[in-house]
Design an enzyme around this catalytic site. Structure first.
Site, mmCIF file in Angstrom:
data_model
loop_
_atom_site.group_PDB
_atom_site.id
_atom_site.type_symbol
_atom_site.label_atom_id
_atom_site.label_comp_id
_atom_site.label_asym_id
_atom_site.label_seq_id
_atom_site.Cartn_x
_atom_site.Cartn_y
_atom_site.Cartn_z
ATOM 1 N N GLU A 156 36.409 35.233 42.951
ATOM 2 C CA GLU A 156 36.144 36.606 42.499
ATOM 3 C C GLU A 156 36.904 36.773 41.197
ATOM 4 O O GLU A 156 38.127 36.633 41.165
ATOM 5 C CB GLU A 156 36.591 37.615 43.561
ATOM 6 C CG GLU A 156 36.029 39.003 43.339
ATOM 7 C CD GLU A 156 36.912 39.856 42.458
ATOM 8 O OE1 GLU A 156 36.612 39.952 41.237
ATOM 9 O OE2 GLU A 156 37.881 40.414 42.964
ATOM 10 N N CYS B 296 40.147 44.931 39.999
ATOM 11 C CA CYS B 296 38.962 44.267 39.467
ATOM 12 C C CYS B 296 37.750 45.179 39.556
ATOM 13 O O CYS B 296 36.789 45.020 38.806
ATOM 14 C CB CYS B 296 38.714 42.949 40.195
ATOM 15 S SG CYS B 296 38.627 43.105 41.982
#
Length: 477
Positions: A248, A282
């Site tokens: 990720e 994020c």
């Protein structure tokens, strides 16, 4: 460092400091080298022989026990997050709550995976499908969710029957150490999880390349993820598998404000998404894409709400925005603010904030062009770019106009607009009429498209499949 259940010291140390008060040392851990990394892999490889054959319900039981212990010590772990990575109490509490959810969800997921669906059967033949573990995995989590993401990477792999070498960020090694101690307290067998603290550039890179490592779980920057993908693809001496990378890698997330949006709700969603935990998620909103007809109204309310935020040390309950997590992040974000000064109009912030930590005032730039650096590059700090769209279709075009595809959000009262976003807004996690941060385990499986990673979908029903391989066995009867 904890290798095979033995706590080992290194000659050199890493000091973890409080970003709210940079002269305060939170903890001292070992600066492990590649030799320690090799020892950790060897320990994990030995332990895999027994752990992989431990029944799934027994493996899950250790993590249910760890969940109970963490529930009892939640406030203690909250405090570590406040001090080590500069989270406000609310953000810290959410991080630890997510850790508890991961422990429970992945343990229950393994119990389901241990009983796979039946295959088609014919007379004279019995067919079964098993999900078996892969081997030794390396977990390389980030500093921004140093409890939840770190624990999620470790627990998902281990409960599936793999053994793990955990290499936490050098900006948050104390929290990882405390979690490994918690797993010890829960009775997890020695060598299932091996902790090695040290630099990513040498130790982390070595572990990624190690021929006995079967998979890498990583959360971090796009640049590091691309490098890991290239290194993991190489086959080392004696390696008899292709490594898996579960990655990720961040985003450049947008919230669209349509002409028929509830403006107050949109302002609240953008402020929470852009400046919660100082924009260091994020999933954070770093672009607000606003249709022209409501642009002025939205921006005026946005600036007023942002100026009302209190910047300060995170041990102060009144603080809304704390420090950024490290000196390097502080320098990088201030550098992007200088870029923004040239690319758009500063509406608020744009400066250091007072205090003895790494404080930056929440910053908003308006009039940003789609190809501007602050509209394309991940900043990972409290900096928001506002882009004006001609209409809703143009807003969708702008939203999709980056290399990333992690999260996004749309504020609109029009069901047809929302349905179009569901089809065409290309993100792994899309939220309609709410903020774009705050994915919940089991409710919002999390992971992104394109350069945001491998769309691994943490906290989702398919996640453990990435740490197993399916084996079919056919008996002739």
């Amino acid at each position: 460092c904890c290798i095979g259940g033995e706590w080992i010291k290194a000659e050199q140390k890493i000091k973890s400091v409080n970003p709210s008060h940079t002269d305060q040392v939170v903890g001292v851990v070992q600066n492990g080298d590649i030799q320690m990394g090799d020892r950790a892999v060897a320990s994990a490889l030995r332990t895999f022989e027994t752990w992989s054959r431990t029944p799934a319900h027994e493996r899950a039981a250790y993590f249910f026990k760890a969940k109970k212990l963490l529930q009892e010590r939640k406030y203690e772990f909250n405090a570590w997050l406040v001090y080590e990575v500069g989270k406000t109490w609310a953000e810290a509490d959410g991080d630890v709550a997510e850790t508890i959810d991961f422990l429970d969800y992945y343990a229950r997921s393994m119990l389901r995976l241990a009983n796979p669906p039946a295959l088609h059967q014919v007379p004279g033949e019995e067919n079964k499908l098993y999900y078996i573990p892969l081997g030794v995995g390396v977990a390389i989590p980030p500093w921004n969710f140093p409890c939840a993401i770190m624990a999620g990477l470790v627990v998902s792999a281990a409960v599936a029957g793999n053994t793990v070498v955990l290499k936490p960020s050098s900006d948050s090694p104390v929290i990882a150490t405390k979690f490994v101690q918690l797993l010890e307290e829960a009775g997890l067998p020695k060598g299932v999880v091996n902790l090695v603290t040290g630099p990513g550039s040498s130790l982390g890179d070595h572990l990624v390349k190690h021929p006995k490592v079967r998979f890498i779980s990583f959360t971090g920057s796009m640049e590091v993820g691309i490098h890991m993908n290239a290194e993991a693809a190489k086959v080392g001496d004696g390696q008899v598998w292709l490594k898996r990378l579960i990655a990720e890698m961040g985003g450049k997330n947008a919230i669209i404000v349509a002409e028929d949006a509830d403006i107050d709700a949109a302002v609240g969603g953008v402020v929470a998404s852009a400046f919660g935990y100082q924009g260091q998620k994020c999933s954070a909103c770093s672009r607000a894409i606003v249709v022209k007809s409501v642009h002025e109204t939205f921006v005026n309310k946005l600036v007023a709400a942002t100026r009302a935020l209190k910047v300060g040390p995170t041990e102060d309950p009144a603080t809304n925005v704390g420090p950024v997590a490290s000196a390097s992040a502080y320098r990088d974000i201030l550098g992007y603010i200088e870029v923004g000064m040239k690319e758009g109009k500063l509406l608020c912030g744009g400066e250091k904030a007072a205090g003895d930590g790494w404080y930056i005032a929440p910053t908003i730039f308006d009039g940003i062009k789609p190809d501007a650096r602050i509209a394309q590059e991940e900043i990972f700090g409290p900096v928001l770019a506002v882009l004006e769209a001609r209409d809703y279709d143009h807003a969708l075009e702008l939203a999709n106009g980056t290399r990333y595809g992690l999260t996004g959000s749309v504020f609109s009262r029009d069901e047809k607009k929302l349905e179009k976003a569901a089809r065409e807004f290309h993100t792994g996690n899309l939220y309609l009429n709410r903020k774009c941060t705050g994915a919940m385990v089991g409710r919002h499986p999390f992971g992104g498209f394109n350069m945001s990673g491998t769309d691994s979908k943490t906290g989702g029903p398919d996640y453990l499949l990435q740490f197993t391989q399916a084996k079919t066995v056919c008996w002739k009867r």
